[in-house]
Write a protein that holds these residues in place. Structure first.
Motif, PDB file in Angstrom:
ATOM      1  N   ASN A   1      51.324  -1.987  20.556  1.00 12.10           N
ATOM      2  CA  ASN A   1      50.917  -2.285  21.929  1.00 12.10           C
ATOM      3  C   ASN A   1      50.622  -1.028  22.736  1.00 12.10           C
ATOM      4  N   LEU A   2      50.803   0.121  22.118  1.00 14.86           N
ATOM      5  CA  LEU A   2      50.615   1.383  22.820  1.00 14.86           C
ATOM      6  C   LEU A   2      49.129   1.699  22.940  1.00 14.86           C
ATOM      7  N   ASN A   3      48.662   1.868  24.156  1.00 12.50           N
ATOM      8  CA  ASN A   3      47.257   2.202  24.416  1.00 12.50           C
ATOM      9  C   ASN A   3      47.171   3.682  24.749  1.00 12.50           C
ATOM     10  N   ALA A   4      46.763   4.480  23.778  1.00 11.20           N
ATOM     11  CA  ALA A   4      46.754   5.930  23.954  1.00 11.20           C
ATOM     12  C   ALA A   4      45.416   6.508  23.535  1.00 11.20           C
ATOM     13  N   GLN A   5      44.997   7.554  24.249  1.00 11.52           N
ATOM     14  CA  GLN A   5      43.778   8.280  23.921  1.00 11.52           C
ATOM     15  C   GLN A   5      44.107   9.766  23.845  1.00 11.52           C
ATOM     16  N   ILE A   6      43.325  10.468  23.048  1.00  7.83           N
ATOM     17  CA  ILE A   6      43.491  11.912  22.906  1.00  7.83           C
ATOM     18  C   ILE A   6      42.191  12.579  23.345  1.00  7.83           C
ATOM     19  N   TYR A   7      42.316  13.620  24.170  1.00  7.55           N
ATOM     20  CA  TYR A   7      41.153  14.290  24.735  1.00  7.55           C
ATOM     21  C   TYR A   7      41.123  15.754  24.316  1.00  7.55           C
ATOM     22  N   ALA A   8      39.918  16.298  24.278  1.00  5.49           N
ATOM     23  CA  ALA A   8      39.717  17.708  23.945  1.00  5.49           C
ATOM     24  C   ALA A   8      38.448  18.179  24.635  1.00  5.49           C
ATOM     25  N   GLY A   9      38.286  19.505  24.695  1.00  7.19           N
ATOM     26  CA  GLY A   9      37.087  20.067  25.299  1.00  7.19           C
ATOM     27  C   GLY A   9      37.185  20.200  26.805  1.00  7.19           C
ATOM     28  N   LYS A  10      36.216  20.884  27.388  1.00  8.07           N
ATOM     29  CA  LYS A  10      36.187  21.101  28.823  1.00  8.07           C
ATOM     30  C   LYS A  10      35.969  19.780  29.548  1.00  8.07           C
ATOM     31  N   ASN A  11      36.804  19.566  30.569  1.00  4.91           N
ATOM     32  CA  ASN A  11      36.746  18.331  31.368  1.00  4.91           C
ATOM     33  C   ASN A  11      36.896  17.085  30.490  1.00  4.91           C
ATOM     34  N   ASP A  12      37.698  17.217  29.446  1.00  3.27           N
ATOM     35  CA  ASP A  12      37.983  16.087  28.546  1.00  3.27           C
ATOM     36  C   ASP A  12      36.705  15.457  27.998  1.00  3.27           C
ATOM     37  N   ARG A  13      35.812  16.303  27.550  1.00  2.21           N
ATOM     38  CA  ARG A  13      34.519  15.809  27.067  1.00  2.21           C
ATOM     39  C   ARG A  13      34.667  14.936  25.818  1.00  2.21           C
ATOM     40  N   TYR A  14      35.571  15.285  24.935  1.00  2.00           N
ATOM     41  CA  TYR A  14      35.700  14.564  23.661  1.00  2.00           C
ATOM     42  C   TYR A  14      36.926  13.650  23.707  1.00  2.00           C
TER      43      TYR A  14
ATOM     44  N   PHE B   1      32.781  18.129  16.241  1.00  5.11           N
ATOM     45  CA  PHE B   1      32.304  18.727  17.482  1.00  5.11           C
ATOM     46  C   PHE B   1      33.007  20.047  17.793  1.00  5.11           C
ATOM     47  N   PHE B   2      34.238  20.203  17.330  1.00  3.72           N
ATOM     48  CA  PHE B   2      35.013  21.408  17.662  1.00  3.72           C
ATOM     49  C   PHE B   2      36.019  21.669  16.546  1.00  3.72           C
ATOM     50  N   ASP B   3      36.581  22.882  16.557  1.00  2.67           N
ATOM     51  CA  ASP B   3      37.626  23.254  15.605  1.00  2.67           C
ATOM     52  C   ASP B   3      38.951  22.729  16.145  1.00  2.67           C
ATOM     53  N   ILE B   4      39.482  21.720  15.502  1.00  2.32           N
ATOM     54  CA  ILE B   4      40.655  21.035  16.042  1.00  2.32           C
ATOM     55  C   ILE B   4      41.897  21.919  16.010  1.00  2.32           C
ATOM     56  N   GLN B   5      41.882  22.965  15.192  1.00  2.19           N
ATOM     57  CA  GLN B   5      43.029  23.867  15.147  1.00  2.19           C
ATOM     58  C   GLN B   5      43.056  24.826  16.333  1.00  2.19           C
ATOM     59  N   LYS B   6      41.899  25.036  16.952  1.00  2.00           N
ATOM     60  CA  LYS B   6      41.822  25.990  18.067  1.00  2.00           C
ATOM     61  C   LYS B   6      41.753  25.298  19.428  1.00  2.00           C
ATOM     62  N   GLU B   7      41.411  24.032  19.422  1.00  2.00           N
ATOM     63  CA  GLU B   7      41.228  23.306  20.681  1.00  2.00           C
ATOM     64  C   GLU B   7      42.547  22.704  21.152  1.00  2.00           C
ATOM     65  N   LYS B   8      42.759  22.702  22.467  1.00  2.00           N
ATOM     66  CA  LYS B   8      43.925  22.049  23.041  1.00  2.00           C
ATOM     67  C   LYS B   8      43.680  20.550  23.102  1.00  2.00           C
ATOM     68  N   LEU B   9      44.645  19.790  22.632  1.00  2.00           N
ATOM     69  CA  LEU B   9      44.559  18.332  22.636  1.00  2.00           C
ATOM     70  C   LEU B   9      45.538  17.763  23.660  1.00  2.00           C
ATOM     71  N   THR B  10      45.101  16.737  24.352  1.00  2.00           N
ATOM     72  CA  THR B  10      45.938  16.088  25.350  1.00  2.00           C
ATOM     73  C   THR B  10      45.997  14.591  25.078  1.00  2.00           C
ATOM     74  N   LEU B  11      47.194  14.047  25.024  1.00  2.00           N
ATOM     75  CA  LEU B  11      47.370  12.611  24.813  1.00  2.00           C
ATOM     76  C   LEU B  11      47.687  11.953  26.146  1.00  2.00           C
TER      77      LEU B  11
END
Length: 370
Positions: free
Chosen positions: A104-117, A197-207
């Motif tokens: 039931n958990l509704n979660a999204q993960i964002y990356a990139g400038k202004n949460d583009r991805y 789209f990006f290098d996931i090891q270098k990009e900051k991810l936000t949940l």
């Protein structure tokens, strides 16, 4: 008569009937090689089946499926942390981990400038991180997550699947655009692999967690503060059922479930599964602990014994050993048929030998007296 006389007599008779002797030798060779070939084919078939099953999954892993809908029968013990400790104490068991998921958990993960991805966290599981190394999960980069690791407020350490980066969409592109998402295995016009789209090891991810109020208005946890939960990541070749998922500690998933309950204002359905019947009635899952648990055994020959112990507790299980035993039985039947055919050929060759020897003795010319 001396032994030397017998050997000389036998040799003379064999030379005298070269055609019969040659046919007998050929029969023996063909029969012997037939048996060797049939046995070798059986061994090769077993090896091929083992390799094929290994490509499908771990032969030393047992999956416990603990789905109980409706009223509790009380026949099956609770598959909780206490039961997991009991399973770990079994002989030949190397590691045990639950695969905890809040559907039931509704979660999204964002990356990139202004949460583009953006990517939806559909395949997000809570696991025992200490068990992953024992279960032979290989890291591409980063490190396994220790149980006592604390990165500070609103930071959750996770392991991501090898191809998780391909789950992200470019929100600046139209939903109907073919450039909105990239897929693993996709190639360009020159046949080169298309990178994420990006290098996931270098990009900051936000949940972020998303819920809706009674008026249908969207609510986001941490969005007003411009944050959410930061996710320092390690990268793993495969995360259980998918190589595009996310694995984190069970306690972290439970923490997110509580946060989502608070955000949505609904504490009834979180942390478990439910289904809606045709009449509209909601059936909650029996509070019977974890839905799925993985058990790692030290050797494939011990899987059946451990699996039977788990079944004796009342749980449903699945392992590749069941398929392996069926394949081995099929190969054994084939070996018996082929081996029987080869044995007949060898028997015919043996009869030819006896016939040759009998004819040689009966037709042996009398020796001249001196």
């Amino acid at each position: 008569m001396k032994i030397s006389d017998l050997l000389r007599l036998s040799t003379d008779n064999l030379r005298r009937r070269k055609g019969r002797t040659a046919l007998t030798v050929i029969g023996v060779v063909v029969g012997t090689f037939s048996i060797i070939v049939m046995i070798s084919l059986g061994i090769a078939s077993n090896a091929q089946n083992e390799a094929m099953l290994q490509s499908w999954g771990d032969l030393t892993q047992i999956t416990i499926n603990n789905y109980q809908w409706g009223a509790a029968s009380g026949d099956v013990p609770v598959l909780d942390d206490k039961m997991l400790e009991q399973l770990r104490s079994y002989e030949h068991v190397v590691a045990v981990t639950p695969m905890y998921q809040d559907n039931n958990l509704n979660a999204q993960i964002y990356a990139g400038k202004n949460d583009r991805y953006e990517a939806y966290a559909w395949n997000m599981y809570g696991v025992d991180m200490d068990a992953l190394q024992a279960m032979d999960y290989q890291l591409i980069s980063g490190s396994f997550v220790a149980d006592d690791l604390n990165l500070g407020k609103k930071k959750i350490p996770v392991l991501i699947g090898e191809h998780f980066a391909y789950e992200f969409q470019d929100t600046r592109k139209s939903p109907n655009s073919g450039k909105r998402q990239r897929y693993w295995g996709e190639t360009d016009a020159l046949g080169n692999p298309v990178e994420p789209f990006f290098d996931i090891q270098k990009e900051k991810l936000t949940l972020r967690l998303t819920a809706y109020d009674s008026n249908g208005n969207e609510k986001n946890r941490g969005l007003s503060a411009g944050g959410g939960w930061r996710i320092p990541t390690g990268r793993c070749q495969a995360v259980f059922l998918t190589n595009s998922g996310i694995a984190m500690r069970v306690t972290d998933v439970q923490m997110l479930s509580k946060a989502y309950q608070k955000l949505s204002g609904n504490k009834q359905n979180s942390g478990g599964s439910y289904m809606i019947t045709s009449s509209g009635q909601q059936l909650k899952q029996k509070d019977n602990g974890y839905e799925n648990v993985y058990v790692k055994v030290d050797d494939v020959d011990n899987v059946s014994d451990v699996e039977q112990q788990i079944k004796d507790l009342g749980y449903e299980t699945y392992s590749m050993t069941q398929i392996r035993e069926e394949m081995q039985a099929s190969v054994a039947k084939s070996q018996m048929i082929l081996g029987g055919t080869a044995a007949v050929a060898l028997l015919v060759a043996a009869l030819n030998i006896a016939n040759t020897m009998m004819m040689s003795i009966l037709r042996a010319p009398p020796r001249k007296s001196v």
